[in-house]
Design an enzyme around this catalytic site. Structure first.
Site, PDB file in Angstrom:
ATOM      1  N   PRO A  55       7.412  43.797  11.622  1.00  0.00           N
ATOM      2  CG  PRO A  55       5.210  44.421  12.145  1.00  0.00           C
ATOM      3  CD  PRO A  55       6.284  44.611  11.099  1.00  0.00           C
ATOM      4  N   GLY A  56       7.251  40.990  13.790  1.00  0.00           N
ATOM      5  CA  GLY A  56       6.903  39.570  13.842  1.00  0.00           C
ATOM      6  C   GLY A  56       6.309  39.248  15.204  1.00  0.00           C
ATOM      7  NE  ARG A  57      10.227  38.983  20.296  1.00  0.00           N
ATOM      8  CZ  ARG A  57      10.993  37.933  20.551  1.00  0.00           C
ATOM      9  NH1 ARG A  57      10.541  36.976  21.338  1.00  0.00           N
ATOM     10  NH2 ARG A  57      12.203  37.841  20.040  1.00  0.00           N
ATOM     11  N   GLY A  85      11.433  44.012  15.561  1.00  0.00           N
ATOM     12  CA  GLY A  85      12.149  44.076  16.828  1.00  0.00           C
ATOM     13  C   GLY A  85      11.424  44.640  18.007  1.00  0.00           C
ATOM     14  CB  CYS A 145      16.393  12.361  27.558  1.00  0.00           C
ATOM     15  SG  CYS A 145      17.029  12.228  25.910  1.00  0.00           S
ATOM     16  CD  GLU A 146      19.244  17.747  25.392  1.00  0.00           C
ATOM     17  OE1 GLU A 146      19.996  18.496  26.053  1.00  0.00           O
ATOM     18  OE2 GLU A 146      19.603  17.121  24.387  1.00  0.00           O
ATOM     19  CE1 TYR A 165      17.151  32.699  21.185  1.00  0.00           C
ATOM     20  CE2 TYR A 165      14.853  32.118  21.437  1.00  0.00           C
ATOM     21  CZ  TYR A 165      15.948  32.307  20.639  1.00  0.00           C
ATOM     22  OH  TYR A 165      15.831  32.117  19.288  1.00  0.00           O
ATOM     23  CE1 TYR A 170      10.997  34.746  15.245  1.00  0.00           C
ATOM     24  CE2 TYR A 170      10.195  36.164  16.991  1.00  0.00           C
ATOM     25  CZ  TYR A 170      10.687  35.998  15.718  1.00  0.00           C
ATOM     26  OH  TYR A 170      10.868  37.099  14.920  1.00  0.00           O
ATOM     27  NE  ARG A 226      10.977  33.232  22.218  1.00  0.00           N
ATOM     28  CZ  ARG A 226      11.073  34.011  23.265  1.00  0.00           C
ATOM     29  NH1 ARG A 226      10.335  33.787  24.319  1.00  0.00           N
ATOM     30  NH2 ARG A 226      11.892  35.033  23.271  1.00  0.00           N
TER      31      ARG A 226
END
Ligand code: LLP
Length: 420
Positions: A274-276, A239, A344-345, A316, A373, A312
């Site tokens: 830890p990842g990010r 985190g 197409c969004e 988010y 991510y 992302r």
């Protein structure tokens, strides 16, 4: 130190010009820097040098096996949440004993696989899951090393979609109910309680929520020990945030001090996930400008990467720095543009109203901080194949996942008898 820097006016990943990678593998492509991964891992591990700590890299952030192996060679364990991630970690060389199996929805088969391999810890997120783990372990004549993931009802004060430690979130077991469940677990022949787990959210930029959550977990550990439970490990999750723009997240040292303050008196082993922190700023998404489309009120820079490659910003409203590969001369004029993908969004936008130097078709751009991510959350929406991943080390680079071909993508479908 930043390993994505301009040299001779060309953005490099370590010693490799990104123009060379674009020539070799095309665009879009993810590019990761080994030195950055290693530096981030070491900075984090060094902060915990004086504590009994195991660092289990959260594979969900970037699960390329070459990335996992880069970290495993430095001693990292792994935090995994599916059979696929477990197999990746094992294949990349993480010893099973250093694997933590997390996640709210493990299946019977996944639990069996984890026990067969002898993973170090299974984090249990509900009572029915505890029953299932106990049953599977007992049927195999073994005991599952478990921690209950508690939900401390602490607000991580991060984006709503990545906060996990409030009672309205689906994660963990209400911390107030934990003692009764530990009592039950102690009676189960298939269960060996090893500790408590918590994870309150991702991209935290303040220490206070960690301090609150870790304090509650330490209190619970004391209470459980007093009732006779052998709590020898506290898994404090991941985190810790990273700078994408101008955030100033706490340093690993300051974070480690908070961990020590909460857990020191307990003389307990800590697990960190830890990842990010390890992966985000170790990767970029390399993309090419297709068109510059000047509208009445806005200018759209249409690039060849889309939200299917990096979701992302769309999911988010995440802010990612975007820079040209060719270094703009000092004082080059900038103008506000929207950098958009071809999907197409309407939400397929990497940046809105972003001041960038004047851009032209075919120019290479880089979306920064995309190592975590990014590739792992990509999809083939709009039948767009998955893009390559490239790992750089010094002056060398290797394709660690090739571009998916259209044939491979289409070949996944098959016709039912009645349509042949
Ligand atoms: N441990 C557990 C149990 C987790 O659920 C997570 C992340 C981590 C560790 C690693 O957290 P980190 O150190 O990376 O913050 N896709 C979102 C982030 C989702 C995080 C999910 N869990 C994003 O792109 O922001």
């Amino acid at each position: 130190m930043d390993h994505f820097t301009y040299r001779n006016c060309v953005l490099h990943a370590e010693g490799v010009p990104l123009t060379r990678i674009a020539e070799a593998v095309g665009t879009p492509a993810y590019v990761y820097s080994s030195a950055t991964l290693e530096n981030h891992y070491r900075a984090f591990a060094d902060a915990f040098a004086g504590q009994k700590a195991t660092i289990c890299y959260a594979v969900k952030a970037n699960s390329n096996q070459a990335v996992i192996r880069t970290l495993a060679r430095l001693g990292a364990g792994a935090d995994v949440l599916s059979e696929g991630e477990m197999r990746r970690a094992l294949a990349a060389g993480v010893p099973a004993g250093r694997i933590v199996f997390s996640g709210v929805g493990k299946t019977r088969d996944e639990i069996r696989l984890a026990l067969e391999h002898g993973v170090g810890q299974i984090n249990v997120e509900s009572e029915p899951e505890l029953d299932l783990v106990a049953e599977v372990a007992a049927s195999m004549g073994t005991r599952a090393p478990i921690a209950l993931r508690v939900n401390p009802d602490v607000d991580a004060r991060t984006h709503e979609k990545i906060t996990t430690g409030r009672k309205e979130n689906k994660f963990g077991i209400d911390i107030r109910r934990a003692p009764a469940i530990y009592d039950r677990a102690a009676e189960m022949p298939g269960i060996e309680v090893v500790g408590i787990a918590v994870h309150i959210g991702s991209q935290l930029t303040e220490l206070a929520p960690f301090r609150d959550a870790f304090g509650l977990v330490a209190e619970l550990a004391g209470e459980l020990r007093r009732s006779g439970h052998a709590i020898r490990r506290l898994d404090l999750g991941g985190g810790l945030g990273v700078p994408y723009r101008d955030e100033t997240p706490p340093s690993p040292g300051a974070y480690a001090a908070v961990v020590k303050e909460a857990t020191g008196p307990l003389d307990v082993e800590v697990v960190l996930e830890p990842g990010r922190l390890i992966a985000a700023n170790a990767g970029i998404l390399l993309t090419r400008v297709l068109f510059v489309k000047a509208g009445d009120t806005r200018t759209f820079v249409v690039v060849d990467a889309g939200m299917n490659n990096l979701i992302r910003p769309a999911l988010y409203d995440a802010w990612h720095r975007i820079v040209p590969v060719a270094e703009p001369p000092p004082g080059a004029p900038e103008r506000p543009v929207d950098v958009v993908g071809p999907v197409c969004e309407t939400g397929d936008i990497f940046a809105r109203d972003r001041s960038l130097p004047v851009l032209h078709s075919n120019e290479l751009l880089v979306v920064r901080s995309a190592g975590a991510y990014g590739a792992v959350m990509s999809s083939t929406y709009n039948s767009r194949p998955l893009v390559p991943e490239v790992l750089v080390k010094d002056d060398a680079f290797a394709v660690v996942r090739p571009r998916q071909t259209i044939e491979q993508l289409l070949g996944l479908d098959s016709m039912p008898d009645w349509l042949v």
